[in-house]
Design an enzyme around this catalytic site. Structure first.
Site, mmCIF file in Angstrom:
data_model
loop_
_atom_site.group_PDB
_atom_site.id
_atom_site.type_symbol
_atom_site.label_atom_id
_atom_site.label_comp_id
_atom_site.label_asym_id
_atom_site.label_seq_id
_atom_site.Cartn_x
_atom_site.Cartn_y
_atom_site.Cartn_z
ATOM 1 N N GLU A 189 1.180 -0.951 12.195
ATOM 2 C CA GLU A 189 -0.225 -0.777 12.580
ATOM 3 C C GLU A 189 -0.506 -1.352 13.972
ATOM 4 O OE1 GLU A 189 -3.802 -0.402 9.465
ATOM 5 O OE2 GLU A 189 -3.350 -2.461 9.958
ATOM 6 N N HIS A 201 23.517 -0.447 -1.373
ATOM 7 C CA HIS A 201 23.848 0.701 -2.220
ATOM 8 C C HIS A 201 22.820 1.805 -2.030
ATOM 9 C CE1 HIS A 201 26.801 -1.883 -4.253
ATOM 10 N NE2 HIS A 201 25.922 -2.826 -3.915
ATOM 11 N N LYS A 209 -10.746 7.473 7.186
ATOM 12 C CA LYS A 209 -11.808 6.762 6.449
ATOM 13 C C LYS A 209 -13.116 7.547 6.544
ATOM 14 C CE LYS A 209 -10.229 2.048 7.335
ATOM 15 N NZ LYS A 209 -10.574 0.828 8.028
HETATM 16 O O1 PA5 Z 1 -5.017 -5.093 10.086
HETATM 17 C C1 PA5 Z 1 -6.066 -4.622 9.707
HETATM 18 O O2 PA5 Z 1 -7.137 -4.837 10.297
HETATM 19 C C2 PA5 Z 1 -6.140 -3.771 8.468
HETATM 20 O O3 PA5 Z 1 -4.899 -3.486 7.949
HETATM 21 C C3 PA5 Z 1 -6.994 -4.468 7.411
HETATM 22 O O4 PA5 Z 1 -6.411 -5.684 7.056
HETATM 23 C C4 PA5 Z 1 -7.190 -3.614 6.160
HETATM 24 O O5 PA5 Z 1 -7.621 -2.337 6.501
HETATM 25 C C5 PA5 Z 1 -8.198 -4.254 5.241
HETATM 26 O O6 PA5 Z 1 -9.394 -4.436 5.917
HETATM 27 P P1 PA5 Z 1 -10.531 -5.372 5.380
HETATM 28 O O7 PA5 Z 1 -10.051 -6.757 5.385
HETATM 29 O O8 PA5 Z 1 -11.670 -5.155 6.319
HETATM 30 O O9 PA5 Z 1 -10.856 -4.902 3.994
#
Ligand code: PA5
Length: 455
Positions: free
Chosen positions: A285, A311, A425
């Site tokens: 990410e 494996h 989203k």
């Molecule tokens: O790194 C990030 O910002 C995301 O992966 C969030 O951690 C994830 O989408 C969860 O978001 P939130 O804490 O707002 O629920």
């Protein structure tokens, strides 16, 4: 750089790092670019890279410990609702470390991340409002999975004990001011902990997001923070060219990313599987992005577990396309001592293991695999902690966070945002009928229908 060895951190939080196999040669100016990226990271510690300051934030540490100490003793179990950066770190720490035994402070902490109805139903079955604390974590306070789950569990608590049960039985961890969860927490009057707005979700494991569940599991939060702090403090003395493991690793991966589209974190130990999941989210990410010049960059992370994946993935790593780079992660212990009996009477082949410790056989498998990969000319790193404890886990968190942020700077992307996840989203909100998202819903349906049409 081959054969380079370096360390950072202190005590059991000391990470040692070795470069093996075949990495591309260093391009001109690499040391200067890496140094500049490190300087930028350190300069950003007061802003976007404020995760660097978390291990030394004693006030935040004390707030977490006080909140954990205030949890009524009747809550012997804890269910954490949260996804992505709001769950992976705490899960990684709790799964990596042995439970501290039956003390008042050591609770059975479980996580519900996915909205898979089967998992939600299992968690509802396990959850008893009388003895299970609900910890709901979302930094934005707006994540669909977490809020949907919360609606179900909050209803369960309210039905069992009314408003008082909700007040006592829920802890919310979210932005100090914004978001639906902050408003909900205000209206039910439950305890809250803040997620610092300047710390990105996947860099938040050393805030209350990770530390509160870890404290509830009875693990030593202070040691974890000190372990992380050792790695971060060593950045100030990273060397020139930098030999700090996180800095050197970021430079190597930057050098390799065009040839190596895939990065494998190969941990020897089942307990490290969740740490691998945490790392995969962080690396994917943070780095998988389009640069300002329009070039798409990033590396697909995979977590592997030794020796099991010898494996499975190993064949691909040895003879498939030469597009993988691998980080082997090992811990020196603690391993139970298990002597293998002499079973030579059953078959002469069994003599090979007779009298050896299981750990010794396990180690030979790991070393054999690494040697084969070196001979195959694969780029390899070996990261090692002397002992898998809280300090080591904290050091590993800091190591990978620093490495990821630096790799982002070197690749020319912003490592702390995730613009690519927003569109999906938006479409999901449209499909669920949220006001103002009607067009998104129509567009999502049209896109999926046109994709499914026969040619
Ligand atoms: O790194 C990030 O910002 C995301 O992966 C969030 O951690 C994830 O989408 C969860 O978001 P939130 O804490 O707002 O629920």
């Amino acid at each position: 750089m081959r054969g380079q060895a370096a360390t950072a951190g202190e005590g059991s939080g000391t990470l040692s790092f070795r470069v093996l196999g075949s990495w591309p040669d260093a391009p001109d100016g690499e040391a200067a670019r890496t140094r500049a990226a490190l300087e930028r990271l350190l300069a950003d510690a007061g802003g976007p890279a404020s995760f660097l300051r978390l291990p030394s934030d004693r006030a935040a540490e004390e707030a977490v410990l006080a909140a954990a100490a205030a949890v009524p003793a009747r809550f012997r179990r804890v269910l954490v609702l949260g996804i992505g950066g709001s769950a992976l770190g705490a899960r990684a720490a709790i799964e990596a470390l042995p439970a501290p035994g039956p003390t008042r402070a050591a609770r059975d902490v479980r996580f519900l991340a996915n909205l898979d109805p089967a998992s939600v139903a299992d968690a509802l079955e396990w959850f008893h409002p009388d003895d299970t604390l609900l910890v709901v974590i979302t930094k934005s306070g707006a994540t669909v999975e977490t809020l949907t789950q919360f609606a179900l569990f909050a209803e369960r608590i309210r039905t069992a004990g009314g408003a008082a049960a909700l007040r006592e039985g829920v802890v919310a961890i979210t932005d100090p001011e914004r978001g639906a969860l902050r408003r909900i927490a205000g209206s039910i009057g439950c305890r809250t902990l803040d997620v610092p707005p300047e710390v990105g979700g996947r860099f938040s494991v050393l805030t209350a997001v990770g530390l509160f569940p870890v404290a509830l599991a009875g693990l030593d939060v202070a040691r974890m923070l000190r372990g992380a702090d050792g790695v971060i403090r060593a950045l100030r003395d990273a060397g020139d060219p930098p030999t700090h493991p996180a800095v050197a690793s970021a430079a190597l991966h930057h050098r390799a990313w065009e040839r190596s589209a895939v990065r494998v974190l190969w941990a020897y130990g089942d307990r490290l599987a969740a740490l691998g999941d945490w790392f995969c989210q962080l690396w994917a990410e943070s780095l998988g992005k389009v640069r300002a010049d329009g070039v798409a960059v990033g590396q697909a992370p995979i977590r592997a577990i030794g020796s099991t994946d010898q494996h499975s993935l190993l064949q691909l790593a040895m003879q498939g396309p030469a597009n993988l780079c691998l980080t082997f992660l090992t811990a020196g212990g603690p391993w139970p001592s298990l002597r293998v009996p002499d079973a030579g009477a059953l078959d002469p082949e069994m003599r090979e293991f007779a009298g050896r410790d299981v750990g010794e056989v396990f180690e030979a498998l790991r070393m054999g695999t690494m040697a084969a990969l070196v001979r195959a000319g694969r780029p390899l790193l070996h990261l090692h902690v002397p002992r898998l404890d809280e300090a080591a886990v904290g050091a590993l968190f800091a190591h990978f966070e620093v490495e990821t942020a630096l790799a982002g700077f070197l690749l020319g992307v912003h490592p702390f945002d995730q613009p690519g996840v927003e569109e999906g989203k938006r479409f999901a909100h449209g499909l669920l009928g949220r006001e103002g998202h009607e067009r998104d819903g129509r567009e999502a349906r049209a896109l999926l229908e046109s994709e499914g049409r026969a040619e």
